[in-house]
Design a protein around this motif. Structure first.
Motif, PDB file in Angstrom:
ATOM      1  N   ILE A   1      -0.571  17.397  -8.697  1.00  0.00           N
ATOM      2  CA  ILE A   1       0.466  16.535  -8.145  1.00  0.00           C
ATOM      3  C   ILE A   1      -0.128  15.235  -7.616  1.00  0.00           C
ATOM      4  N   ALA A   2      -1.354  15.292  -7.110  1.00  0.00           N
ATOM      5  CA  ALA A   2      -1.992  14.059  -6.637  1.00  0.00           C
ATOM      6  C   ALA A   2      -2.117  13.035  -7.761  1.00  0.00           C
ATOM      7  N   ALA A   3      -2.438  13.498  -8.949  1.00  0.00           N
ATOM      8  CA  ALA A   3      -2.544  12.597 -10.100  1.00  0.00           C
ATOM      9  C   ALA A   3      -1.178  12.005 -10.452  1.00  0.00           C
ATOM     10  N   ILE A   4      -0.134  12.799 -10.308  1.00  0.00           N
ATOM     11  CA  ILE A   4       1.222  12.285 -10.540  1.00  0.00           C
ATOM     12  C   ILE A   4       1.542  11.206  -9.515  1.00  0.00           C
ATOM     13  N   ALA A   5       1.144  11.443  -8.262  1.00  0.00           N
ATOM     14  CA  ALA A   5       1.396  10.455  -7.202  1.00  0.00           C
ATOM     15  C   ALA A   5       0.706   9.130  -7.512  1.00  0.00           C
ATOM     16  N   VAL A   6      -0.515   9.192  -8.002  1.00  0.00           N
ATOM     17  CA  VAL A   6      -1.243   7.971  -8.360  1.00  0.00           C
ATOM     18  C   VAL A   6      -0.479   7.204  -9.440  1.00  0.00           C
ATOM     19  N   GLU A   7       0.034   7.939 -10.435  1.00  0.00           N
ATOM     20  CA  GLU A   7       0.799   7.285 -11.502  1.00  0.00           C
ATOM     21  C   GLU A   7       2.084   6.683 -10.965  1.00  0.00           C
ATOM     22  N   LYS A   8       2.826   7.430 -10.141  1.00  0.00           N
ATOM     23  CA  LYS A   8       4.065   6.898  -9.568  1.00  0.00           C
ATOM     24  C   LYS A   8       3.788   5.670  -8.716  1.00  0.00           C
ATOM     25  N   ALA A   9       2.699   5.713  -7.948  1.00  0.00           N
ATOM     26  CA  ALA A   9       2.362   4.600  -7.072  1.00  0.00           C
ATOM     27  C   ALA A   9       2.029   3.336  -7.847  1.00  0.00           C
ATOM     28  N   SER A  10       1.697   3.475  -9.128  1.00  0.00           N
ATOM     29  CA  SER A  10       1.335   2.294  -9.920  1.00  0.00           C
ATOM     30  C   SER A  10       2.523   1.375 -10.160  1.00  0.00           C
ATOM     31  N   ILE A  11       3.736   1.801  -9.776  1.00  0.00           N
ATOM     32  CA  ILE A  11       4.877   0.881  -9.850  1.00  0.00           C
ATOM     33  C   ILE A  11       4.646  -0.314  -8.935  1.00  0.00           C
ATOM     34  N   ILE A  12       3.820  -0.114  -7.899  1.00  0.00           N
ATOM     35  CA  ILE A  12       3.513  -1.188  -6.947  1.00  0.00           C
ATOM     36  C   ILE A  12       2.705  -2.293  -7.618  1.00  0.00           C
ATOM     37  N   ASP A  13       2.050  -1.990  -8.741  1.00  0.00           N
ATOM     38  CA  ASP A  13       1.293  -3.009  -9.479  1.00  0.00           C
ATOM     39  C   ASP A  13       2.172  -4.180  -9.893  1.00  0.00           C
ATOM     40  N   GLY A  14       3.454  -3.898 -10.113  1.00  0.00           N
ATOM     41  CA  GLY A  14       4.347  -4.952 -10.581  1.00  0.00           C
ATOM     42  C   GLY A  14       5.088  -5.685  -9.485  1.00  0.00           C
ATOM     43  N   LEU A  15       4.946  -5.247  -8.231  1.00  0.00           N
ATOM     44  CA  LEU A  15       5.700  -5.866  -7.137  1.00  0.00           C
ATOM     45  C   LEU A  15       5.379  -7.351  -7.002  1.00  0.00           C
ATOM     46  N   GLU A  16       6.404  -8.151  -6.894  1.00  0.00           N
ATOM     47  CA  GLU A  16       6.239  -9.573  -6.648  1.00  0.00           C
ATOM     48  C   GLU A  16       5.536  -9.807  -5.311  1.00  0.00           C
ATOM     49  N   TYR A  17       4.897 -10.946  -5.183  1.00  0.00           N
ATOM     50  CA  TYR A  17       4.255 -11.297  -3.918  1.00  0.00           C
ATOM     51  C   TYR A  17       5.332 -11.323  -2.827  1.00  0.00           C
ATOM     52  N   GLY A  18       5.050 -10.661  -1.705  1.00  0.00           N
ATOM     53  CA  GLY A  18       6.032 -10.560  -0.634  1.00  0.00           C
ATOM     54  C   GLY A  18       7.026  -9.436  -0.846  1.00  0.00           C
ATOM     55  N   GLY A  19       6.838  -8.648  -1.899  1.00  0.00           N
ATOM     56  CA  GLY A  19       7.757  -7.557  -2.199  1.00  0.00           C
ATOM     57  C   GLY A  19       7.565  -6.360  -1.288  1.00  0.00           C
ATOM     58  N   THR A  20       8.487  -5.397  -1.422  1.00  0.00           N
ATOM     59  CA  THR A  20       8.514  -4.236  -0.544  1.00  0.00           C
ATOM     60  C   THR A  20       8.514  -2.944  -1.346  1.00  0.00           C
ATOM     61  N   ALA A  21       7.690  -1.990  -0.916  1.00  0.00           N
ATOM     62  CA  ALA A  21       7.683  -0.660  -1.515  1.00  0.00           C
ATOM     63  C   ALA A  21       8.466   0.286  -0.610  1.00  0.00           C
TER      64      ALA A  21
ATOM     65  N   HIS B   1      -0.844  -0.424   0.775  1.00  0.00           N
ATOM     66  CA  HIS B   1      -1.783  -1.121   1.671  1.00  0.00           C
ATOM     67  C   HIS B   1      -2.830  -1.881   0.867  1.00  0.00           C
ATOM     68  N   ASP B   2      -3.382  -1.218  -0.139  1.00  0.00           N
ATOM     69  CA  ASP B   2      -4.413  -1.856  -0.963  1.00  0.00           C
ATOM     70  C   ASP B   2      -3.866  -3.071  -1.712  1.00  0.00           C
ATOM     71  N   ALA B   3      -2.592  -2.992  -2.103  1.00  0.00           N
ATOM     72  CA  ALA B   3      -1.969  -4.092  -2.843  1.00  0.00           C
ATOM     73  C   ALA B   3      -1.444  -5.186  -1.915  1.00  0.00           C
TER      74      ALA B   3
ATOM     75  N   ILE C   1      -0.990   8.940  -0.399  1.00  0.00           N
ATOM     76  CA  ILE C   1      -1.448   8.249  -1.607  1.00  0.00           C
ATOM     77  C   ILE C   1      -0.557   7.041  -1.885  1.00  0.00           C
ATOM     78  N   LEU C   2       0.737   7.214  -1.705  1.00  0.00           N
ATOM     79  CA  LEU C   2       1.675   6.115  -1.940  1.00  0.00           C
ATOM     80  C   LEU C   2       1.448   4.999  -0.934  1.00  0.00           C
ATOM     81  N   GLN C   3       1.283   5.373   0.328  1.00  0.00           N
ATOM     82  CA  GLN C   3       1.077   4.386   1.383  1.00  0.00           C
ATOM     83  C   GLN C   3      -0.234   3.613   1.173  1.00  0.00           C
ATOM     84  N   ALA C   4      -1.280   4.322   0.762  1.00  0.00           N
ATOM     85  CA  ALA C   4      -2.570   3.675   0.532  1.00  0.00           C
ATOM     86  C   ALA C   4      -2.474   2.646  -0.592  1.00  0.00           C
ATOM     87  N   LYS C   5      -1.684   2.968  -1.622  1.00  0.00           N
ATOM     88  CA  LYS C   5      -1.520   2.028  -2.726  1.00  0.00           C
ATOM     89  C   LYS C   5      -0.852   0.746  -2.246  1.00  0.00           C
TER      90      LYS C   5
END
Length: 485
Positions: free
Chosen positions: A196-216, A233-235, A227-231
């Motif tokens: 499930i952790a690997a699934i979370a990493v994949e789901k969190a990759s939606i944040i890769d497309g967030l516009e600058y100033g966007g919200t997750a 934060h990192d982005a 895992i989602l929160q860390a993604k």
């Protein structure tokens, strides 16, 4: 209304138009094509080029192709590109670039489509809103949805799904959402992921497309929330948490009523009361997250609450119907919960909770006591854990309130064997065989749930139950059909 001109499509795709034309829509299927559509000849189970002549004969404005198909004149209205899928992707990118719409993208293991439809309803009452059709959430569904988006759209809601690693990020970068919502992370598609952790990493990759100033918008209740929160934060993207452990939108109480879920919550410390025309805690969670997304995209939260109260589930997605078993003795009824479109362990458990909370009626049929009965089919794509995940359903607390479980498919034998003898119903290899037995298995006063993965064809069981009598709609919009995974 003109959606695309030949010149615009040629510029977007670097293709060549054989004639001048304008299109009012985009289609990939001659069965649903409307006059004026641009027909996109994708290669899937069949090569779309084989249907170009039919599409043009049906009134298509033009066809997006990689070559002139057999039986089609060279001066027919065509847009010729090197690769049709790449051309569709380029058209989707161009559609996203030309609009000033505020865009929400939705993903998650459970509830993507329902949440997308909630957002469509809420934002649709506040401005011109464009959203994915059905579950068009894959490598062709996302660019198709974008390509269909009018330039003057004010809000867009795009669903993004996946079956394998690496699928979400490129789609999210194409969508470029201002808000990205992850409904939850659960055991789905485990056949393609280690855990499930690997699934979370994949789901969190939606944040890769967030516009600058966007919200997750992130589910704080799932076990992989960190895992989602860390993604996010990192982005360096703002994240809003929802759920019982939500940081911002906090779920307080959920009251499951006969056809409605009433929710008490807090939005950034302010009391928030809302209702949904569907029964289930999962609807409460998805509704809360959707409200957070509306606020994040700049919508009016108070108006959204009113719109959400008018939303209800739809066919195959938990829609509820009363089946009148006798045209004269109108008190002889049973209630059908049609959740037959898809299934994984999390959504199956949620459906059990809905059934367990349903009100039965006694002393109306040949069986004096009304019963809670379910017909369940195999859950697919669970990998090596499939047998255990099916058997584990027997231990869910809601099962204590369910009288009989009828099982369809090889994997569901595991659930049947794990159940107490008094709850074990009929087992069949396929849904067609089960559908032939529903009349003898059901009676007036029963509440019946039908759920399984789409490939198990539990819709046949639903149809058989409907044919027992005369269905009465409980407020479901038959045009609002979609799917989830």
């Amino acid at each position: 209304m003109t959606l695309w001109s030949a010149a615009e499509v040629a510029e977007a795709t670097a293709g060549t138009a054989t004639t001048d034309w304008t299109a009012s829509g985009v289609s990939i299927d001659t069965r649903t094509l409307r006059p004026g559509d641009l027909f996109v000849a994708l290669k899937a189970a069949r090569d779309g080029h084989d249907f170009v002549a039919d599409a043009l004969a049906m009134g298509a404005a033009a066809a997006l192709v990689s070559h002139v198909p057999d039986g089609v004149s060279k001066d027919a209205p065509l847009l010729i590109v090197d690769d049709v899928l790449a051309g569709l992707e380029a058209l989707g990118v161009a559609a996203r670039a030309r609009t000033e719409a505020r865009v929400v993208a939705v993903t998650g293991s459970v509830g993507k489509t329902s949440t997308k439809e909630m957002l469509r309803a809420m934002l649709g009452d506040q401005g011109r809103t464009h959203a994915s059709v059905a579950s068009y959430n894959n490598h062709w569904g996302v660019p198709l949805t974008l390509a269909r988006m009018p330039a003057d759209t004010e809000y867009a809601v795009i669903e993004i799904g996946m079956n394998h690693p690496g699928e979400i990020s490129p789609l999210a970068r194409m969508v470029r959402p201002h808000v990205a919502m992850i409904t939850t992370v659960a055991a789905a598609h485990l056949a393609a992921f280690d855990n499930i952790a690997a699934i979370a990493v994949e789901k969190a990759s939606i944040i890769d497309g967030l516009e600058y100033g966007g919200t997750a918008i992130l589910n704080n209740d799932c076990e992989t929330a960190a895992i989602l929160q860390a993604k996010a934060h990192d982005a360096k993207r703002r994240d809003v948490g929802f759920g019982e452990h939500g940081f911002d939108f906090v779920l307080k109480t959920v009251d499951l009523q006969e056809n409605t879920t009433v929710v008490q919550a807090e939005a950034n410390g302010t009391p928030l009361l809302f209702k949904i025309g569907a029964v289930g805690k999962h609807y409460a969670m998805n509704g809360l997250g959707a409200l957070a997304a509306v606020e994040a995209v700049g919508g009016d939260l108070a108006l959204a609450v009113q719109s959400l109260g008018r939303w209800s589930s739809y066919q195959g997605r938990g829609a509820r119907e009363v089946i009148y078993l006798d045209p004269v003795e109108t008190h002889l009824t049973l209630e059908l919960i049609d959740d037959s479109y898809n299934a994984n362990p999390a959504s199956m458990q949620a459906a059990f909770e809905v059934l367990a909370a349903a009100k039965v009626t006694s002393d109306t049929g040949r069986v004096s006591k009304g019963r809670r009965i379910c017909f369940v089919g195999d859950m697919k794509e669970l990998g090596d854990e499939a047998d255990a995940l099916h058997a584990d359903l027997a231990d869910h607390p809601a099962m204590q309130h369910i009288d009989t479980v009828h099982c369809v498919g090889a994997l569901m034998q595991g659930l049947r064997k794990a159940l107490p003898a008094q709850k074990q119903g009929v087992w069949t290899q396929d849904a067609s065989e089960m559908a032939g037995q529903v009349r003898r298995l059901l009676d007036s006063g029963d509440v019946v749930l039908v759920k399984g993965s789409l490939s198990m064809k539990l819709a046949l069981v639903v149809d058989a139950i409907r044919k027992m009598g005369h269905p009465i709609d409980l407020g479901i919009d038959p045009q609002n059909k979609s799917r989830d995974s």
